[in-house]
Write an enzyme that holds these catalytic residues in place. Structure first.
Site, short mmCIF file in Angstrom:
data_model
loop_
_atom_site.label_atom_id
_atom_site.label_comp_id
_atom_site.label_asym_id
_atom_site.label_seq_id
_atom_site.Cartn_x
_atom_site.Cartn_y
_atom_site.Cartn_z
N GLY A 46 24.41 9.24 -31.81
CA GLY A 46 24.78 9.21 -30.41
C GLY A 46 23.97 10.23 -29.62
N GLN A 51 21.80 15.94 -22.88
CA GLN A 51 21.04 16.45 -24.03
C GLN A 51 19.54 16.28 -23.84
OE1 GLN A 51 23.70 14.25 -26.98
NE2 GLN A 51 23.11 16.04 -28.17
N CYS A 95 25.72 18.21 -34.26
CA CYS A 95 25.22 17.83 -32.94
C CYS A 95 23.71 18.06 -32.89
CB CYS A 95 25.92 18.67 -31.88
SG CYS A 95 25.33 18.34 -30.21
N LEU A 96 23.00 17.09 -32.31
CA LEU A 96 21.54 17.22 -32.21
C LEU A 96 21.16 18.43 -31.37
CD1 LEU A 96 20.66 13.46 -31.64
CD2 LEU A 96 20.22 14.80 -33.70
N HIS A 137 32.87 12.94 -28.59
CA HIS A 137 31.83 13.98 -28.67
C HIS A 137 30.83 13.79 -27.52
CE1 HIS A 137 28.98 16.55 -31.19
NE2 HIS A 137 28.17 16.04 -30.28
N GLU A 138 30.41 12.53 -27.29
CA GLU A 138 29.41 12.28 -26.23
C GLU A 138 30.00 12.50 -24.85
OE1 GLU A 138 26.54 12.31 -27.08
OE2 GLU A 138 26.76 11.76 -29.16
N HIS A 141 29.95 15.96 -23.94
CA HIS A 141 28.63 16.40 -23.44
C HIS A 141 28.53 16.17 -21.93
CE1 HIS A 141 26.21 17.66 -26.82
NE2 HIS A 141 26.46 16.57 -27.52
ZN LIG Z 1 26.24 16.39 -29.55
#
Ligand SMILES: [Zn+2]
Length: 182
Positions: A46, A51, A95-96, A137-138, A141
């Site tokens: 995702g 991000q 998380c990226l 989670h997204e 963000h």
């Molecule tokens: Zn993340």
């Protein structure tokens, strides 16, 4: 399509609340394509627009099983909102934008999300388990919140101290093994 750079903690853009997309049209379609490509390349399941440094409420997700082809379950959601939440689940998240950390996070087990597609269709997504976790989670963000913010203060402080130490020492080079990243 183009790969975009994924911002990493503690970049301040990750803490900002993203704005709703007023006109779903040309620019958003390209953003969504770039985000999907960036997510697959990472690889992650995702990605949210903040991000990649874009302050709009746009997310992409693909929580396929290992034996499924990438792309078939790709979701592109604009202005997603959680309309219902139910139950509780704890999932090990990464998380990226938060390198070198995974931690168990408590979230709703089932959610109902209302959103728009890039084709300007209103959709409802009923999600459970991993998809529900990834969506929450997204959407976090989009509200300027990282999963780090949902951990205990102690865990967060330990992580920050470790990252500062790594910054001082210089990061080890070479690819590192990446767990589930959303
Ligand atoms: Zn993340």
């Amino acid at each position: 399509m183009a790969l975009r750079q994924i911002l990493q903690y503690p970049n301040p853009l990750l803490k900002q609340r993203a704005q709703p997309v007023a006109n779903i049209g040309g620019d958003v379609a390209r953003l969504v394509e770039d985000m999907a490509e960036t997510m697959y390349a990472a690889p992650g399941v995702g990605l949210a627009a903040p991000q990649v440094g874009v302050g709009h409420r746009v997310i992409v997700l693909d929580v396929r099983a290992d034996d499924e082809e990438p792309g078939k379950r790709l979701m592109k959601l604009i202005n997603p909102e959680i309309a219902e939440r139910e139950g509780e689940i704890v999932w090990e998240e990464g998380c990226l934008s938060v390198p070198d950390l995974t931690a168990p996070v408590k979230r709703a087990r089932r959610i109902l999300v209302r959103a728009w597609t890039p084709e300007e269709k209103e959709v409802e997504v009923e999600a459970e388990e991993l998809l529900a976790v990834a969506l929450q989670h997204e959407i976090d963000h989009l509200d300027g919140r990282l999963f780090l913010d949902r951990l205990s203060r102690l865990k967060r402080d330990l992580y920050r101290a470790r990252q500062r130490k790594l910054e001082r020492q210089g990061r080890p080079s070479g690819p590192s093994r990446r767990p589930l990243l959303i």
